[in-house]
Design an enzyme around this catalytic site. Structure first.
Site, mmCIF file in Angstrom:
data_model
loop_
_atom_site.group_PDB
_atom_site.id
_atom_site.type_symbol
_atom_site.label_atom_id
_atom_site.label_comp_id
_atom_site.label_asym_id
_atom_site.label_seq_id
_atom_site.Cartn_x
_atom_site.Cartn_y
_atom_site.Cartn_z
ATOM 1 N N ILE A 34 -35.732 -29.755 14.848
ATOM 2 C CA ILE A 34 -37.289 -29.881 15.999
ATOM 3 C C ILE A 34 -36.159 -29.120 17.569
ATOM 4 C CG2 ILE A 34 -37.333 -30.353 18.415
ATOM 5 C CD1 ILE A 34 -38.434 -33.494 16.467
ATOM 6 N N ASN A 109 -32.039 -34.042 22.849
ATOM 7 C CA ASN A 109 -32.563 -34.547 21.991
ATOM 8 C C ASN A 109 -31.624 -34.746 20.645
ATOM 9 O OD1 ASN A 109 -34.746 -33.166 19.925
ATOM 10 N ND2 ASN A 109 -32.907 -31.783 19.368
ATOM 11 N N SER A 163 -40.015 -40.491 20.366
ATOM 12 C CA SER A 163 -40.876 -40.676 20.128
ATOM 13 C C SER A 163 -41.888 -41.538 19.890
ATOM 14 C CB SER A 163 -39.492 -40.939 18.103
ATOM 15 O OG SER A 163 -40.423 -41.383 17.431
ATOM 16 N N TYR A 181 -33.832 -47.908 15.505
ATOM 17 C CA TYR A 181 -34.869 -46.811 15.456
ATOM 18 C C TYR A 181 -35.683 -47.046 16.632
ATOM 19 C CZ TYR A 181 -36.522 -41.824 16.104
ATOM 20 O OH TYR A 181 -36.776 -40.837 15.647
ATOM 21 N N LYS A 185 -35.339 -45.871 20.850
ATOM 22 C CA LYS A 185 -35.928 -44.670 21.022
ATOM 23 C C LYS A 185 -37.213 -45.317 22.533
ATOM 24 C CE LYS A 185 -35.379 -41.267 18.939
ATOM 25 N NZ LYS A 185 -34.925 -40.366 19.494
HETATM 26 P P1 NAD Z 1 -32.524 -33.136 12.408
HETATM 27 O O1 NAD Z 1 -31.915 -34.415 12.204
HETATM 28 O O2 NAD Z 1 -33.274 -32.274 12.208
HETATM 29 O O3 NAD Z 1 -32.035 -32.910 13.656
HETATM 30 C C1 NAD Z 1 -30.840 -33.815 14.783
HETATM 31 C C2 NAD Z 1 -29.746 -33.474 15.046
HETATM 32 O O4 NAD Z 1 -28.607 -33.909 16.011
HETATM 33 C C3 NAD Z 1 -28.317 -32.675 13.679
HETATM 34 O O5 NAD Z 1 -28.328 -31.446 13.676
HETATM 35 C C4 NAD Z 1 -27.533 -33.536 13.949
HETATM 36 O O6 NAD Z 1 -26.241 -33.224 13.645
HETATM 37 C C5 NAD Z 1 -27.310 -33.414 15.189
HETATM 38 N N1 NAD Z 1 -26.700 -35.018 15.497
HETATM 39 C C6 NAD Z 1 -26.644 -35.638 15.215
HETATM 40 N N2 NAD Z 1 -24.944 -36.677 15.842
HETATM 41 C C7 NAD Z 1 -25.213 -36.233 17.017
HETATM 42 C C8 NAD Z 1 -24.449 -36.178 17.776
HETATM 43 N N3 NAD Z 1 -23.536 -37.581 17.615
HETATM 44 N N4 NAD Z 1 -24.079 -35.444 18.879
HETATM 45 C C9 NAD Z 1 -24.774 -33.984 18.915
HETATM 46 N N5 NAD Z 1 -25.527 -34.436 17.374
HETATM 47 C C10 NAD Z 1 -25.494 -34.950 16.982
HETATM 48 O O7 NAD Z 1 -33.829 -33.781 13.430
HETATM 49 P P2 NAD Z 1 -35.155 -33.836 14.225
HETATM 50 O O8 NAD Z 1 -36.210 -34.055 14.020
HETATM 51 O O9 NAD Z 1 -35.260 -32.421 14.834
HETATM 52 O O10 NAD Z 1 -35.136 -34.325 15.453
HETATM 53 C C11 NAD Z 1 -34.188 -34.452 16.879
HETATM 54 C C12 NAD Z 1 -34.791 -35.441 17.643
HETATM 55 O O11 NAD Z 1 -36.127 -35.820 17.239
HETATM 56 C C13 NAD Z 1 -33.924 -37.030 16.898
HETATM 57 O O12 NAD Z 1 -34.015 -37.240 18.549
HETATM 58 C C14 NAD Z 1 -35.375 -37.520 17.082
HETATM 59 O O13 NAD Z 1 -34.965 -38.947 16.727
HETATM 60 C C15 NAD Z 1 -36.457 -37.092 17.311
HETATM 61 N N6 NAD Z 1 -37.908 -37.291 16.704
HETATM 62 C C16 NAD Z 1 -37.744 -36.518 15.608
HETATM 63 C C17 NAD Z 1 -39.037 -36.879 14.279
HETATM 64 C C18 NAD Z 1 -39.266 -36.356 13.639
HETATM 65 O O14 NAD Z 1 -40.898 -36.354 12.568
HETATM 66 N N7 NAD Z 1 -38.515 -35.970 13.682
HETATM 67 C C19 NAD Z 1 -40.061 -37.931 15.776
HETATM 68 C C20 NAD Z 1 -39.666 -37.870 16.466
HETATM 69 C C21 NAD Z 1 -38.542 -37.873 16.802
#
Ligand code: NAD
Length: 274
Positions: A34, A109, A163, A181, A185
Site C-alpha cells: 500500500i 500505515n 481496515s 487483528y 484495527k
Molecule cells: P504489506 O505487508 O505489504 O506492508 C506492511 C509493511 O509494514 C511491511 O513492509 C512491513 O515490513 C512493515 N512493518 C511491519 N511491522 C513494522 C514495524 N514494527 N515498524 C515499521 N514497519 C513495519 O501490507 P499492506 O497491505 O501494504 O499493509 C499496509 C497497511 O494496510 C497495514 O496496516 C494493513 O493492516 C492495512 N490493510 C491492508 C489490507 C490488505 O488487504 N492488504 C486491508 C486493510 C488494511
C-alpha cells in the site's frame, strides 16, 4: 463573524486544493504494498517522501526512494524504524527533520497480521505483538508527527490505516476469527477520533482509512484456496489493486478535505454491506 456563502468565483481550483507541492510526507510500512502505491501518488502531487520500515527492508526502501526521486524530482529518504518502539520512532522523525526540514503529512500505515495464530486461543505474545505494531505504533507515529508539526508552527494531515476488519469480522474457509487483528484495527478507528479532537486546535487533521482486501505483501502467506474464498465474499468479486488506495489517502492528505477530522473512509468492494 460574518455568515456569508462564497460566490462562484471564490471557489478554489481543485488542482490547487489537491497539490502537495513542497510538503513532506512520512509513510510507515514504507516498503510494503500500500505504501508503494501511495508514495507514487503523493510524490506525483509534489510531496517529498520519507519511507520508514523495519529490517530487512533497507534495499526495498532505497529502490523505491530512487524511483520516486528520478521519476517525480522530489526529495526522498528511506529510514529504518520500528513503529512499536518509541525511541526508534523519535529517532526516525529526528532524522527526517534533519534531512527534509519538517513533516506535513503522516501516513501511519505499518501493520501486521499473524496468519494461523490469530484465533480465540491466540498466545499472549502474538496478541501483544499485534497490538504493539498495529495500535500502539499508530499512537507513537501520530504523536511524533503532530509534535513536529506543532514545533514548526504549522498544521498538517495524519492518516491512519485501519481496515474493513475494524468494522466486520472477515469470513474465512477455516474459521480463524482474527481477534488480534480485528481488535487492533477497531482500536485504530477510535484512536483516530480521540487524536482528531486533541490536535484540532493546532490545525492538525487526523483521519483513518478502512480498505477491504488489497492485493499486497500481507497476503503472501495466504493459500490459493483461502484467496479464492476471500474473493468470493466480496460483492465486487475481486481484491483491490494497490492503486485503488491512493485516492482515499490523497483526499485526506490534501486541502480537498480541510473540514474532515476523525472520520474513517471505507472502501472495501462492498464487503461490509453484506
Ligand atoms: P504489506 O505487508 O505489504 O506492508 C506492511 C509493511 O509494514 C511491511 O513492509 C512491513 O515490513 C512493515 N512493518 C511491519 N511491522 C513494522 C514495524 N514494527 N515498524 C515499521 N514497519 C513495519 O501490507 P499492506 O497491505 O501494504 O499493509 C499496509 C497497511 O494496510 C497495514 O496496516 C494493513 O493492516 C492495512 N490493510 C491492508 C489490507 C490488505 O488487504 N492488504 C486491508 C486493510 C488494511
Amino acid at each position: 463573524m460574518e455568515y456569508k456563502a462564497q460566490q462562484i468565483n471564490q471557489i478554489k481550483s481543485v488542482y490547487d486544493m489537491i497539490s502537495l507541492k513542497g510538503k513532506v510526507a512520512v509513510i510507515t510500512g514504507g516498503a510494503g504494498g500500500i505504501a508503494r502505491a501511495v508514495s507514487v501518488g503523493l510524490a506525483e502531487l509534489g510531496a517529498n517522501i520519507a519511507l520508514i520500515d523495519i529490517p530487512p527492508a533497507e534495499k526495498e526502501l532505497e529502490r523505491n526512494c530512487q524511483f520516486l526521486a528520478e521519476k517525480y524530482g522530489v526529495e526522498t529518504i528511506g529510514v529504518v524504524g520500528d513503529v512499536s518502539d518509541e525511541t526508534s520512532v523519535l529517532n526516525a522523525f529526528a532524522e527526517i527533520e534533519e534531512k527534509l526540514g519538517t513533516v506535513d503529512i503522516v501516513f501511519s500505515n505499518a501493520g501486521i497480521t499473524c496468519a494461523g495464530m490469530d484465533d480465540a486461543n491466540i498466545t499472549m505474545d502474538t496478541w501483544k505483538k499485534m497490538l504493539d505494531v498495529n495500535l500502539t505504533g499508530m499512537l507513537l507515529v501520530d504523536r511524533a508527527g503532530a509534535e513536529m508539526m506543532k514545533k514548526h508552527g504549522h498544521g498538517g494531515a495524519i492518516i491512519n490505516t485501519a481496515s474493513m476488519s475494524a468494522h466486520a469480522i472477515n469470513r474465512r474457509p477455516i474459521m480463524t476469527s482474527q481477534p488480534g487483528y480485528a481488535t487492533s484495527k477497531a482500536g485504530v478507528m477510535q484512536l483516530t477520533k480521540a487524536l482528531a479532537i486533541s490536535y484540532a486546535p493546532y490545525g492538525i487533521r487526523v483521519n483513518s482509512i478502512s480498505p477491504g482486501y488489497v492485493m499486497s505483501g500481507l497476503h503472501n502467506s495466504m493459500s490459493q484456496e483461502n484467496l479464492e474464498y476471500s474473493v468470493s465474499t466480496v460483492p465486487l468479486k475481486r481484491f483491490a489493486d494497490l492503486q485503488e488506495v491512493v485516492g482515499a489517502v490523497v483526499y485526506l492528505a490534501s486541502d480537498m478535505s480541510t473540514y474532515c477530522i476523525g472520520t474513517d473512509l471505507v472502501f472495501d468492494g462492498g464487503y461490509t454491506l453484506w
